[in-house]
Design a protein around this motif. Structure first.
Motif: not given
Length: 309
Positions: A8-34
């Motif tokens: 498992y791994g996760s990380a976050s970044r911020q994205v500017s939406l304009g007009a001074g608003v910022v979004a918090d973006l989180q990406v998760e990565c999960r792996a199981v057997n295959s």
């Protein structure tokens, strides 16, 4: 470095939406057997454009496993303070949509006089009434790719850590198997000799009763031939040699680098085949018990090997 397929791994970044608003973006990565590399994506519409780049990164970094990338975002909690200084930060009212909604409400109330008027919250939630800052597509894609890259790195690190632990478990099991072979292999000739002696006595009694007319030398020669043929059938020297060769191949694979799951899975089949042959050729209870213990350890290894990339 040998890796597990789970992690498992996760990380976050911020994205500017304009007009001074910022979004918090989180990406998760999960792996199981295959058995193969199976990639899945659950991304919001804003992040869809990043999927090809993420797929390419994952393909270059991973070879096996069912891997799923998930992304989610929300407006940064600091947007409330921004809204006080900039009223347009959280969105702007669409006057045309607002007027249209008002007209619809009037017509509805004419048809249904007892109908309750829309609340402010309901008006603001009406599609198209509030035009919220959404940011630029390039910004979303760049942030999603960066977060996915960091999440994938964290996933890889966790898979390496688990892989290292699995290597330790498998090495311990191969050590136990070598101990069993070391104890039982020197005793096999003695067991075979004892079994040949018993077999000689039984054959002598059986043949003597059926072929009294034959001479003693001829009778013993036939007994000797039968015993020799049977001794060849129950000889397990080759099985022990192959068993030790396969164990060394397992250790070599575990000491190497890169994906080894499929190779180890094949070696488990070979080890199991030799253990089955030892069991079928067993001439003593101790040999049978040793073969059963080997099969049990091989099955334990097989379960662990299923987790390796």
């Amino acid at each position: 470095m040998i890796s597990s397929m789970t992690g498992y791994g996760s990380a976050s970044r911020q994205v500017s939406l304009g007009a001074g608003v910022v979004a918090d973006l989180q990406v998760e990565c999960r792996a199981v057997n295959s058995r193969f590399l199976d990639l899945g994506f659950r991304l919001p519409d804003e992040c869809r454009g990043a999927e090809p780049a993420i797929r390419e990164m994952a393909t270059q970094s991973l070879s096996r496993g069912k891997v799923e990338f998930r992304a989610a975002w929300r407006v940064n909690s600091g947007a409330a303070g921004t809204a006080k200084s900039n009223p347009h930060a959280l969105g702007a009212l669409n006057k045309d949509r607002l007027d249209a909604l008002y007209t619809l409400q009037e017509k509805a109330q004419e048809a249904f006089p007892k109908a309750v008027e829309l609340s402010i919250a309901e008006v603001l939630r009406w599609p198209g009434v509030v035009s919220e800052p959404r940011g630029e597509e390039e910004g979303w894609i760049a942030a999603t790719v960066e977060a996915a890259r960091a999440a994938l790195a964290a996933l890889t690190e966790s898979r390496h850590a688990e892989g290292k632990a699995l290597v330790g478990v498998l090495t311990t099991i191969t050590g136990k198997m070598r101990e069993i072979v070391k104890v039982i292999e020197p005793k096999v000739p003695e067991y075979v000799a004892q079994y040949q002696e018993k077999l000689t006595e039984r054959l002598a009694e059986a043949l003597a009763a059926q072929e009294q007319a034959k001479g003693g030398a001829e009778l013993m020669e036939r007994i000797r031939q039968e015993v020799v043929l049977y001794a060849v059938r129950i000889d397990v020297a080759e099985e022990f040699a192959r068993l030790k060769t396969h164990l060394q191949a397992v250790d070599n694979a575990l000491a190497g680098k890169g994906p080894v799951g499929k190779r180890l899975d094949f070696l488990m089949q070979e080890l199991n085949r030799e253990a089955n042959t030892l069991s079928s050729k067993s001439v003593s209870e101790e040999c049978t018990q040793a073969a059963l213990e080997l099969k049990l350890l091989i099955e334990q290894m097989r379960e662990q090997v299923q987790n390796l990339e």
